[in-house]
Design a protein around this motif. Structure first.
Motif, PDB file in Angstrom:
ATOM      1  N   SER A 139       0.825  -1.180  -0.054  1.00  0.00           N
ATOM      2  CA  SER A 139      -0.032   0.010  -0.108  1.00  0.00           C
ATOM      3  C   SER A 139       0.860   1.250   0.062  1.00  0.00           C
ATOM      4  CB  SER A 139      -0.947   0.042   1.271  1.00  0.00           C
ATOM      5  OG  SER A 139      -1.559   1.374   1.593  1.00  0.00           O
ATOM      6  N   GLU A 140       0.562   2.105  -0.717  1.00  0.00           N
ATOM      7  CA  GLU A 140       1.183   3.529  -0.947  1.00  0.00           C
ATOM      8  C   GLU A 140       1.304   4.235   0.555  1.00  0.00           C
ATOM      9  OE1 GLU A 140       3.005   4.555  -3.363  1.00  0.00           O
ATOM     10  OE2 GLU A 140       2.437   3.469  -4.736  1.00  0.00           O
TER      11      GLU A 140
ATOM     12  N   PHE B 274       3.693   2.080   2.718  1.00  0.00           N
ATOM     13  CA  PHE B 274       4.891   1.433   2.174  1.00  0.00           C
ATOM     14  C   PHE B 274       6.144   1.899   3.021  1.00  0.00           C
ATOM     15  CE2 PHE B 274       8.690   1.723  -0.399  1.00  0.00           C
ATOM     16  CZ  PHE B 274       8.659   0.797  -1.128  1.00  0.00           C
ATOM     17  N   GLU B 275       6.298   3.242   3.601  1.00  0.00           N
ATOM     18  CA  GLU B 275       7.392   3.745   4.319  1.00  0.00           C
ATOM     19  C   GLU B 275       7.535   2.899   5.588  1.00  0.00           C
ATOM     20  OE1 GLU B 275       9.813   5.278   3.073  1.00  0.00           O
ATOM     21  OE2 GLU B 275       8.798   6.056   1.138  1.00  0.00           O
TER      22      GLU B 275
ATOM     23  N   ARG C 166      12.916   6.754  -6.617  1.00  0.00           N
ATOM     24  CA  ARG C 166      11.507   6.656  -6.554  1.00  0.00           C
ATOM     25  C   ARG C 166      11.141   5.454  -6.382  1.00  0.00           C
ATOM     26  NH1 ARG C 166       8.398  10.867  -8.996  1.00  0.00           N
ATOM     27  NH2 ARG C 166       7.138   9.427  -9.490  1.00  0.00           N
ATOM     28  N   ARG C 167      10.233   5.245  -5.477  1.00  0.00           N
ATOM     29  CA  ARG C 167       9.659   3.732  -5.110  1.00  0.00           C
ATOM     30  C   ARG C 167       8.336   3.531  -5.741  1.00  0.00           C
ATOM     31  NH1 ARG C 167       5.074   5.022  -1.958  1.00  0.00           N
ATOM     32  NH2 ARG C 167       5.602   6.020  -0.128  1.00  0.00           N
ATOM     33  N   HIS C 168       7.879   1.962  -5.778  1.00  0.00           N
ATOM     34  CA  HIS C 168       6.582   1.860  -6.049  1.00  0.00           C
ATOM     35  C   HIS C 168       6.322   0.783  -5.302  1.00  0.00           C
ATOM     36  CE1 HIS C 168       6.796   4.308  -9.821  1.00  0.00           C
ATOM     37  NE2 HIS C 168       7.856   3.592  -9.921  1.00  0.00           N
ATOM     38  N   ALA C 169       5.001   0.876  -4.558  1.00  0.00           N
ATOM     39  CA  ALA C 169       4.403  -0.386  -3.766  1.00  0.00           C
ATOM     40  C   ALA C 169       4.437  -1.347  -4.712  1.00  0.00           C
ATOM     41  CB  ALA C 169       3.169   0.067  -3.247  1.00  0.00           C
TER      42      ALA C 169
END
Lengths: 182, 170
Positions: free
Chosen positions: A17-18, A21-22, B50-53
């Motif tokens: 999930s965006e 994510f972190e 940049r990251r992507h889930a």
């Protein structure tokens, strides 16, 4: 040793999930950084290189987690990235040093590394390990230091358990002979 | 299950087993692992990574997660179903009465006047006729099927009625 307090399933849920994510990535780093560091360190020898390779490993995980398909364990997937990063760094270093990592230049690296505090016997052991062929060295380290079961090493390296046992035994005999010869 | 490393080394090379117990002499700076996360974050920022889930949770992982979600969904459905079921037979009497016309109520009270206290009947008489207060329907517009009566008046009547009376009424 690993500080794993969260399951891979939970990590993947968070990483999917965006919004989380972190948080998931922070937990993943926390869970695996030590295991991956020691795996890398035994390949690249010095702390400075190990730190560089470990950070690059997590950068690739950060960028590439979207492509993780779950065909292997999360840790196995990261282990492969870490191994590639470490070997790539050794190769780059070898190009500059006009040679490969072996017992001779690993001894020089260790002596120059402020984060090696071993005695002569430990230096001998690390030199002997560094003198092994690349794949045999990986098998030896994973089994000898990480105490990884052969089944997991098999999944990681794509080699049969029987072949891995033979490789480890052969490596152990060579290292012992190398140490006794001095 | 294969042997553990210690057992295997004991048979294979006691020398290596002994050396392993003493460690390899490799150290890390104090607080290295504590500071690692911060340093990594800095590198990610510096490189503008940049990251992507995950595009989706891998199937193998879903298989482990779905049963849990299904249990939660089933429990929720059960609770909602139970609430709905038990509410159906216990609608507040006031709501049901609002569906009655003033004529129905007046007829009921007239037929059962003996059951009411004089004060209750007095209150009813003081209550203005709801039908008379409603504006006269405009020509050409349909007349409402039910006359509107003040809610307060109905509530007062209901409050004074016994359960048996209410049961008989409905």
């Amino acid at each position: 040793m690993p500080e794993k307090t969260v399951t891979d399933e939970r990590l993947l849920e968070l990483l999917a999930s965006e919004f989380t994510f972190e948080q998931g990535f922070a937990l993943l780093v926390s869970a695996y950084k030590q295991r991956l560091y020691w795996h890398i360190r035994r390949i690249v020898i010095t702390h400075e290189d190990a730190d560089d390779a470990l950070q690059n490993t997590f950068v690739k995980v950060y960028k590439g987690i979207a492509h993780f398909e779950g065909k292997s364990k999360l840790f196995t997937w990261m282990y492969r990235i870490a191994t590639n990063e470490a070997l790539s760094l050794v190769q780059q270093r070898s190009k500059h040093a006009a040679g490969t990592l072996d017992g001779n230049n690993s001894a020089a690296l260790l002596k120059a590394d402020p984060w090696f505090e071993g005695n002569e016997t430990q230096l001998l052991l690390l030199n002997a390990i560094a003198g092994l062929p690349e794949k045999q060295r990986l098998v030896f380290n994973l089994r000898y230091y990480d105490e990884m079961p052969y089944e997991e090493i098999s999944e990681l390296l794509g080699t049969s358990v029987g072949a891995l046992k033979a490789s480890f035994h052969h490596a152990a005999k060579k290292i012992e002979q190398s140490i006794r010869a001095i | 299950m294969s042997k553990n490393t210690g057992q295997e080394l004991e048979e294979l090379s006691p020398l290596l087993r002994q050396m392993r117990e003493k460690g390899d002499g490799l150290e890390v700076p104090h607080d290295y692992f504590d500071d690692f996360d911060k340093n990594l974050k800095q590198r990610l920022t510096e490189r503008g990574v940049r990251r992507h889930a995950l595009r989706q949770i891998p199937v193998a992982v879903k298989r482990r997660i779905w049963p849990g979600l299904l249990v939660i969904a089933a429990s929720l459905a059960l609770v909602l179903g139970a609430v709905r079921h038990f509410n159906t037979g216990n609608e507040p009497a006031e709501l049901a009465v609002l569906e009655l016309s003033a004529d129905d109520i007046t007829a009921y009270i007239t037929e059962n006047a003996a059951d009411f206290e004089p004060e209750q009947l007095a209150v009813l008489e003081e209550t203005p006729d709801a039908g008379n207060q409603s504006p006269a329907p405009e020509a050409g517009k349909a007349t409402p099927e039910k006359e509107e009566i003040p809610v307060e008046a109905v509530e007062e009547i209901i409050d004074e009625m016994t359960d048996e009376e209410l049961a008989e009424l409905f």
